[in-house]
Scaffold this motif. Sequence first.
Motif, PDB file in Angstrom:
ATOM      1  N   LEU A 187      32.787  -5.224  14.635  1.00 50.69           N
ATOM      2  CA  LEU A 187      32.486  -4.112  15.531  1.00 50.69           C
ATOM      3  C   LEU A 187      33.680  -3.203  15.776  1.00 50.69           C
ATOM      4  CD1 LEU A 187      30.400  -6.128  18.160  1.00 50.69           C
ATOM      5  CD2 LEU A 187      29.529  -4.639  16.334  1.00 50.69           C
ATOM      6  N   VAL A 188      34.881  -3.707  15.565  1.00 46.74           N
ATOM      7  CA  VAL A 188      36.104  -2.943  15.796  1.00 46.74           C
ATOM      8  C   VAL A 188      37.051  -3.151  14.624  1.00 46.74           C
ATOM      9  CG1 VAL A 188      38.193  -2.744  17.223  1.00 46.74           C
ATOM     10  CG2 VAL A 188      35.954  -2.973  18.316  1.00 46.74           C
ATOM     11  N   THR A 189      37.613  -2.048  14.138  1.00 48.19           N
ATOM     12  CA  THR A 189      38.592  -2.094  13.057  1.00 48.19           C
ATOM     13  C   THR A 189      39.796  -1.243  13.450  1.00 48.19           C
ATOM     14  OG1 THR A 189      36.872  -2.338  11.365  1.00 48.19           O
ATOM     15  CG2 THR A 189      39.042  -1.610  10.624  1.00 48.19           C
ATOM     16  N   PRO A 190      40.992  -1.813  13.503  1.00 46.48           N
ATOM     17  CA  PRO A 190      42.175  -0.995  13.792  1.00 46.48           C
ATOM     18  C   PRO A 190      42.400   0.048  12.708  1.00 46.48           C
ATOM     19  CG  PRO A 190      42.653  -3.336  14.038  1.00 46.48           C
ATOM     20  CD  PRO A 190      41.323  -3.246  13.363  1.00 46.48           C
ATOM     21  N   VAL A 191      42.790   1.232  13.131  1.00 42.97           N
ATOM     22  CA  VAL A 191      43.070   2.325  12.202  1.00 42.97           C
ATOM     23  C   VAL A 191      44.563   2.629  12.268  1.00 42.97           C
ATOM     24  CG1 VAL A 191      42.568   4.715  11.575  1.00 42.97           C
ATOM     25  CG2 VAL A 191      40.767   3.275  12.569  1.00 42.97           C
ATOM     26  N   ILE A 192      45.201   2.679  11.118  1.00 37.71           N
ATOM     27  CA  ILE A 192      46.643   2.915  11.048  1.00 37.71           C
ATOM     28  C   ILE A 192      46.913   4.258  10.398  1.00 37.71           C
ATOM     29  CG2 ILE A 192      48.829   2.108  10.065  1.00 37.71           C
ATOM     30  CD1 ILE A 192      47.725  -0.732  10.246  1.00 37.71           C
TER      31      ILE A 192
END
Length: 324
Positions: free
Chosen positions: A290-295
Motif C-alpha cells: 500500500l505504501v512505497t517510498p519514493v527517492i
Amino acid sequence: MKAIVQDRYGSPDVLELREVDRPAVADHEVLVRVHAASVNARDWHLMRGDPYVARLVLGLGRPKVGIRGTDFAGRVVAAGRDVTRWRPGDEVFGEADGAFAEYVAASEDVVELKPAGLGFEEAAALPLAGNTALMGLRDRGRVGPGQRVLVNGASGGVGTFAVQIARALGAEVTGVCSTRNAELVRSLGADHVIDYAREDFALGGPRYDLVLDLVGNRSLADCRRVLTPTGTLVLSGGGVSGGGSLFGPMGLLLKGQALSRFSRHRLAVLTAAPDGENLAALRAFVEDGLVTPVIDRTYPLAEVPEAIRYVEVEHARAKVVITV
C-alpha cells in the motif's frame, strides 16, 4: 567513525565530515551500523537554528546535538543490557539524533524491523516523513473510508507518503503540487491532482473532510474555505523554508491553535514524535503493497551538505537519501 558534525548555526557550509567516537550505548539502546539515512526539512531547520525561538531548546549559541540526521536504516551491532527485542544482526530502521554517521545509538522503542523487500535506502526514507503523514491523517485527521482529503504539498517527503496512506485508509485523495510533479502524485494513487501554477484550490471547487497542509504557504482562511462544515484542518508547515525568521512556521501553527477554540471546524496542529508502533504500522503498509517510498536523489555521506542544500533550495520531490 565518520560523521557529519556541526559546531555552529548557519548554511550547509557549517557541516563537516569528521572522525568522532562511536556513540555509547545505554541500557535501553541499540547500536546500529548505518547503511542509509535520509534528509528531512528538520535537518536544515536544525542546521540553521531556524526559527530563532527554537534555539531556546536546540542550544543558544551552538546546537546541543552536534551530529545531524534523524532517519536511519541499518544492522544492529550491539544492544544494551535491558534490550529484549533486538539482537546483533537484525536489520532495522528508525529515528534517532545523529543518523548522518557510520553508527547511531537509538532507544529500542523507536526502532522497527526493516520492511521485507525494501533495501536500506528505501527503508531510511520511511521514519520521520512516514510517521508525520500517518499521524496527520490517522491520528489528527481521523481519516476514514469515503472521506475527501486534500494534501497541500503532495510531492514532498511527507506528501508522497500522505497521498498513499490516505488512499490506504480509504479516502478520495486530491494532491496539490507543481506541474513537474503532477504525474508523480498521480502515480502514487491520487484521485485528483491540482497544479498550483494553473489552479487555486482555495477558489471554489469541491469541499474536503480533511485538508492536510504540509507547506504553510496559505492562510488559515484559505484552507478553511474548502472544508466541509464539519471538516478538519491539520497544520504542519514543517517544509516551509526561508531562514532567519523569529518564529518561522511556528507562527502559523500557534495561530491555528488559538483559532481552533473559536472555529466550527476542527483545527489540529501536527507535532510528530518518534514512535515504534507507528513504524510497525508503516512496515505493514509497505509489506501489504500500500505504501512505497519514493527517492528523488541519493548522496554519499561526505556530500550531506550538498544534499541538504538541494532539499532546502531546490524543493526536492519525495525523499533525498544518504548512503553510508
